[in-house]
Structure formats: structure tokens, C-alpha cells
Scaffold this motif. Sequence first.
Motif, PDB file in Angstrom:
ATOM      1  N   ARG A 124      17.227  11.114 -61.873  1.00  0.00           N
ATOM      2  CA  ARG A 124      17.676  11.729 -60.612  1.00  0.00           C
ATOM      3  C   ARG A 124      17.550  13.252 -60.680  1.00  0.00           C
ATOM      4  O   ARG A 124      17.204  13.900 -59.688  1.00  0.00           O
ATOM      5  CB  ARG A 124      19.126  11.323 -60.316  1.00  0.00           C
ATOM      6  N   ALA A 125      17.817  13.812 -61.860  1.00  0.00           N
ATOM      7  CA  ALA A 125      17.714  15.271 -62.018  1.00  0.00           C
ATOM      8  C   ALA A 125      16.268  15.743 -61.883  1.00  0.00           C
ATOM      9  O   ALA A 125      15.992  16.760 -61.229  1.00  0.00           O
ATOM     10  CB  ALA A 125      18.280  15.688 -63.370  1.00  0.00           C
ATOM     11  N   TYR A 126      15.316  15.010 -62.480  1.00  0.00           N
ATOM     12  CA  TYR A 126      13.911  15.388 -62.345  1.00  0.00           C
ATOM     13  C   TYR A 126      13.440  15.247 -60.897  1.00  0.00           C
ATOM     14  O   TYR A 126      12.601  16.028 -60.434  1.00  0.00           O
ATOM     15  CB  TYR A 126      13.034  14.552 -63.270  1.00  0.00           C
ATOM     16  N   LEU A 127      13.969  14.273 -60.196  1.00  0.00           N
ATOM     17  CA  LEU A 127      13.609  14.124 -58.787  1.00  0.00           C
ATOM     18  C   LEU A 127      14.125  15.311 -57.980  1.00  0.00           C
ATOM     19  O   LEU A 127      13.416  15.834 -57.105  1.00  0.00           O
ATOM     20  CB  LEU A 127      14.176  12.810 -58.240  1.00  0.00           C
ATOM     21  N   GLU A 128      15.346  15.755 -58.271  1.00  0.00           N
ATOM     22  CA  GLU A 128      15.890  16.927 -57.590  1.00  0.00           C
ATOM     23  C   GLU A 128      15.094  18.180 -57.944  1.00  0.00           C
ATOM     24  O   GLU A 128      14.871  19.050 -57.095  1.00  0.00           O
ATOM     25  CB  GLU A 128      17.366  17.111 -57.955  1.00  0.00           C
ATOM     26  N   LEU A 129      14.647  18.272 -59.199  1.00  0.00           N
ATOM     27  CA  LEU A 129      13.812  19.399 -59.607  1.00  0.00           C
ATOM     28  C   LEU A 129      12.506  19.399 -58.823  1.00  0.00           C
ATOM     29  O   LEU A 129      12.061  20.452 -58.336  1.00  0.00           O
ATOM     30  CB  LEU A 129      13.539  19.325 -61.106  1.00  0.00           C
ATOM     31  N   PHE A 130      11.887  18.235 -58.700  1.00  0.00           N
ATOM     32  CA  PHE A 130      10.659  18.130 -57.907  1.00  0.00           C
ATOM     33  C   PHE A 130      10.891  18.606 -56.476  1.00  0.00           C
ATOM     34  O   PHE A 130      10.090  19.384 -55.937  1.00  0.00           O
ATOM     35  CB  PHE A 130      10.150  16.692 -57.911  1.00  0.00           C
ATOM     36  N   LYS A 131      11.954  18.169 -55.873  1.00  0.00           N
ATOM     37  CA  LYS A 131      12.238  18.545 -54.484  1.00  0.00           C
ATOM     38  C   LYS A 131      12.424  20.060 -54.366  1.00  0.00           C
ATOM     39  O   LYS A 131      11.938  20.680 -53.404  1.00  0.00           O
ATOM     40  CB  LYS A 131      13.485  17.813 -53.985  1.00  0.00           C
ATOM     41  N   ALA A 132      13.106  20.650 -55.346  1.00  0.00           N
ATOM     42  CA  ALA A 132      13.356  22.098 -55.309  1.00  0.00           C
ATOM     43  C   ALA A 132      12.045  22.875 -55.476  1.00  0.00           C
ATOM     44  O   ALA A 132      11.814  23.875 -54.777  1.00  0.00           O
ATOM     45  CB  ALA A 132      14.342  22.480 -56.400  1.00  0.00           C
ATOM     46  N   VAL A 133      11.199  22.438 -56.390  1.00  0.00           N
ATOM     47  CA  VAL A 133       9.921  23.124 -56.612  1.00  0.00           C
ATOM     48  C   VAL A 133       9.000  22.922 -55.423  1.00  0.00           C
ATOM     49  O   VAL A 133       8.315  23.867 -54.970  1.00  0.00           O
ATOM     50  CB  VAL A 133       9.272  22.623 -57.920  1.00  0.00           C
TER      51      VAL A 133
END
Length: 247
Positions: free
Chosen positions: A234-243
Motif C-alpha cells: 500500500r505504501a509503494y502504491l501511495e508513493l506511485f500516486k505521489a510521484v
Amino acid sequence: MKIIACYSNKGGVGKTATAVNLAYAFAKNGARTLLCDLDPQGASGFYFRVKPSAKLQEAQFFEDVARFTRAIRASDYDNLDILPANLTFRDFDVFLSRMKNSRSRLKKALKSVKREYDVIVLDCPPNISALSEAVFKAADHVVVPVIPTTLSERTFDQLVAFFRARGLKTGKLAPFFSMVQGRKTLHCETMARMRKSHKNLFLGCEVPFSTDVEKMGVHREPALRYAESRPAGRAYLELFKAVNARR
């Protein structure tokens, strides 16, 4: 075409895991993605079960477009290709130091495939060098994983100082906290202090310390592939969304 560099001047902070999961997330969301492994260790290619390319040497990387494109390999996932590293990449700095306009050479090489890809993700070696400067010039965004410890804080401050000294835009930097252990007072205090000293620079997402990330080497696939619903996924998905939201 957007160029995203996953970089840290400190090793062991989750840089390659970041590059692998970001590339996978971009591809899964429909972007034609190339993951370019610039680290001679070749860990990104290993995670995607792609063997190093012995044919692409450091000189050809920057000067031979045909050989550059022939070295690109398809992954097992739609929209995602890999340019694997090999041990000759350790001499990138020596080769670049002999070239005119060395800071522009990487960007020129990557632009040779701009019609084929929407996003290029660079997995960079952990040092500040001639290659690093070429990466900073080429990239639209430089994603920097930072473990919330004193030493990582120091190396990130060095990176920001380097950007300013070289006239590079610090706005390219997209740092986030990696391997976070929320129960540690040191981690919480360091994150609060760094967010205050680098206002509006850090992304809001945090990737936790997790065995799911460590198991990428066992599974040889992105954590988002097998642990999407778990905290690290979930954290990597949020990172993707932020980038992806950055312009």
C-alpha cells in the motif's frame, strides 16, 4: 516522456526496491515504461528475471543508439521493458569524464527511445559522481528514499547542498521516508525534524520496514505483485500516486 530517477547517495536505503515497484506501478497503470538499470550490480534486472547484457558497453550506452535499443529486454509484464546493467557500467564515470558536454550525454541517450515510452525509471548507483550529475540533469524527478536516522539525514543534507552548489533545481528532488519503524522514537523525531527543515520537499508517503520488501529477492518480482494489500504494498502504491501527480 517523463524521466524518473531513483537515487540516493547512501546505500542500503531501498533505492532499487523503489525503482522496481515504481516501474511496475507505472506499467500496470497503462504507461509504456522502461526501467533502466544504471547500477553495475544489476539488481533491478535480477528482480525481473532479466540477465545482464554483455553487449552494451559504457561507450555504446551513450553513443550507439542502435545497440542501446537492442539491449532492451521485455519483462514478464505488459508495458514494462528492462535495460539491464552489466559490470562495465562501473566505468561510466571514467568514460563521461572524457566526453564533452558529459552532463547532457545521458539525457541524449534516453531521448533516443522517447517515442517508445511514456516513462523511464532510472535505478542509479549510490554515489555522487559524473554519472550522478548526468542523472540529475536528465531526470524530471529524483525520487530519494531516506531512512529516518542521523546518518541518512546527514547524507540527504549533503545531496541538497550539492544541488544548490551546482545550480540544480532542488524542486526536482522527491524524498520520502523509507524503512520506517514507527515504534522507534529516533525515527519519529528524525522525520519531524527533516520535514520541518526541508519544508514542502518530502512526499507524504512512508514505506515501512517490512519483510515483504526483503522477500523481493526470493520472489524475484515487485512487492506490489505479491503484497499489494499489505502495508509495504500500500505504501509503494501511495508513493506511485505521489510521484505520478508531480508535474
